[in-house]
Design a protein around this motif. Structure first.
Motif, PDB file in Angstrom:
ATOM      1  N   ILE A  89       0.833  -1.200   0.000  1.00 32.91           N
ATOM      2  CA  ILE A  89       0.000   0.000   0.000  1.00 32.91           C
ATOM      3  C   ILE A  89       0.869   1.253   0.000  1.00 32.91           C
ATOM      4  O   ILE A  89       0.659   2.186  -0.788  1.00 32.91           O
ATOM      5  N   PHE A  90       1.860   1.279   0.881  1.00 31.32           N
ATOM      6  CA  PHE A  90       2.711   2.465   0.998  1.00 31.32           C
ATOM      7  C   PHE A  90       3.424   2.766  -0.320  1.00 31.32           C
ATOM      8  O   PHE A  90       3.349   3.885  -0.840  1.00 31.32           O
ATOM      9  N   PHE A  91       4.088   1.783  -0.875  1.00 32.60           N
ATOM     10  CA  PHE A  91       4.902   2.011  -2.067  1.00 32.60           C
ATOM     11  C   PHE A  91       4.030   2.366  -3.269  1.00 32.60           C
ATOM     12  O   PHE A  91       4.271   3.369  -3.959  1.00 32.60           O
ATOM     13  N   THR A  92       3.005   1.564  -3.536  1.00 30.44           N
ATOM     14  CA  THR A  92       2.179   1.769  -4.722  1.00 30.44           C
ATOM     15  C   THR A  92       1.408   3.080  -4.649  1.00 30.44           C
ATOM     16  O   THR A  92       1.373   3.855  -5.617  1.00 30.44           O
ATOM     17  N   ARG A  93       0.792   3.365  -3.507  1.00 25.87           N
ATOM     18  CA  ARG A  93       0.026   4.605  -3.390  1.00 25.87           C
ATOM     19  C   ARG A  93       0.933   5.823  -3.378  1.00 25.87           C
ATOM     20  O   ARG A  93       0.549   6.890  -3.871  1.00 25.87           O
ATOM     21  N   ALA A  94       2.132   5.689  -2.812  1.00 24.13           N
ATOM     22  CA  ALA A  94       3.068   6.808  -2.800  1.00 24.13           C
ATOM     23  C   ALA A  94       3.459   7.192  -4.223  1.00 24.13           C
ATOM     24  O   ALA A  94       3.497   8.378  -4.577  1.00 24.13           O
ATOM     25  N   ILE A  95       3.735   6.201  -5.058  1.00 18.33           N
ATOM     26  CA  ILE A  95       4.075   6.461  -6.451  1.00 18.33           C
ATOM     27  C   ILE A  95       2.871   7.021  -7.202  1.00 18.33           C
ATOM     28  O   ILE A  95       2.980   7.979  -7.982  1.00 18.33           O
TER      29      ILE A  95
END
Length: 381
Positions: free
Chosen positions: A249-255
């Protein structure tokens, strides 16, 4: 692997209406708690969209429906258990003051849970997708109460309740890397565009960034540990999309958040984008054969995304786009046979533990790959 143990509910026996009554009464009770503790249980951004009066009307309607389904359950089943539970919880909601709750100014709070967002989204998704899966199922033998549904429901609840936490940590990278540039003129230009033009730009840019974030998680062996949790489900349905590890969630949504921050879309565009994406993400995981005809070549469909979840290693590394199939076409990862669906979904290389907590810990301790699996097979994801 999970073993399916059907627990089918029979129409006309009072079970379905009894469970509906319990579900609605729990929603009503939780909604009353949002009114009692708005600073801690509601989301500031969504309080601006709905009004206290509209929510009061909705809660009253839900309570009335809950009593109605409880009565129907009692008449059909001649048994009091389910009807009593549904009516009892609805009664507690009334005692907490549903008919007297008044909207008032809400004080700012440094932290909050997104209970209001979770309840509204859960109600909307069940109203839309349970009938869709009942009347237009892809897998007719799959029961709603398969072995994975409780785990996926926990993922759904956690991701919504901690909306503040996920919102802050996913926005932070974009602010850190692009906040110093000075984006006011870009924001003004974007916000002056016609609504649908700005919305289309929002859809395309976020999907382009999401495509590459998604693909990186498939191609990087260690990151795949976390994303494979999402792929571990063997029962694709409207809840399956919620099964996502917090690292994922963190990585994908951050991008994905980068273009939203850099371009600075208007609140109307942003809110429309969020609502559409929320519904569409549930749709493409749903257990439904609805395929939208020629539109399946324009926007992703359940068939398209089910192939992405296919457990057969021959089809790994296909259909990364969340919205637009042409992005997969651009980069050679498109796959959509005419009327063929994958025979099964899941992760071929591993058996995953049951439950939210165990699945959260699992990627930190183990790899889903067998020791004998060749590196080239891993990188093909």
């Amino acid at each position: 692997m999970y073993q399916t143990k059907p627990q089918r509910l029979i129409i006309g026996k009072g079970q379905i209406s009894g469970y509906i009554s319990i579900f609605l009464s729990i929603l009503a009770l939780a909604s009353i708690l949002c009114f009692i503790f708005p600073e801690k249980l509601t989301t500031p951004e969504f309080r601006e969209i709905y009004t206290a009066q509209s929510m009061q009307i909705l809660i009253k309607a839900v309570i009335i429906l809950s009593f109605g389904f409880a009565l129907l359950s009692l008449l059909l089943s001649k048994k009091i258990q389910l009807a009593a539970i549904g009516a009892g919880i609805a009664g507690i909601a009334i005692l907490l003051g549903v008919l007297k709750v008044q909207g008032s100014a809400v004080q700012k709070s440094s932290w909050y849970f997104g209970l209001d967002w979770m309840l509204l989204d859960l109600l909307l998704m069940t109203v839309i997708f349970i009938p869709v899966e009942l009347f237009f199922p892809k897998n007719k033998n799959q029961t709603k109460f398969h072995e994975e549904w409780r785990t996926d429901l926990v993922y759904f609840v956690i991701s919504h309740l901690f909306i503040q936490f996920f919102g802050i940590i996913t926005q932070k990278p974009a602010v850190v890397f692009f906040g110093w540039i000075g984006l006011d003129k870009v924001h003004i230009w974007i916000q002056q565009l016609p609504f649908f033009a700005a919305l289309l730009i929002a859809f395309f840019t976020t999907d382009f960034f999401q495509y590459w974030a998604h693909r990186i998680f498939h191609n990087h062996v260690y990151l795949w540990r976390f994303h494979s949790v999402h792929h571990s489900t063997q029962h694709m349905d409207w809840l399956a999309g919620s099964r996502t590890h917090f690292i994922d969630i963190f990585f994908t949504r951050a991008i994905t958040f980068i273009p939203l921050y850099v371009l600075g879309f208007s609140p109307a565009v942003f809110n429309t984008y969020i609502i559409f994406i929320a519904i569409h993400a549930v749709l493409i995981h749903a257990n439904t054969r609805i395929n939208f005809g020629f539109l399946k070549y324009i926007i992703t469909t359940p068939q398209y995304h089910h192939w992405h979840h296919c457990e057969d290693p021959k089809y790994y590394g296909k259909n990364f786009a969340a919205l637009f199939p042409f992005i997969d076409m651009m980069f050679g990862t498109y796959y959509l046979p005419e009327k063929v669906w994958p025979e099964g979904t899941g992760v071929h290389e591993s058996q995953y533990p049951k439950g939210f907590v165990k699945q959260t810990v699992y990627p930190f301790t183990k790899s889903p790959f067998d020791d004998n699996l060749k590196m080239e097979e891993r990188s093909s994801r």
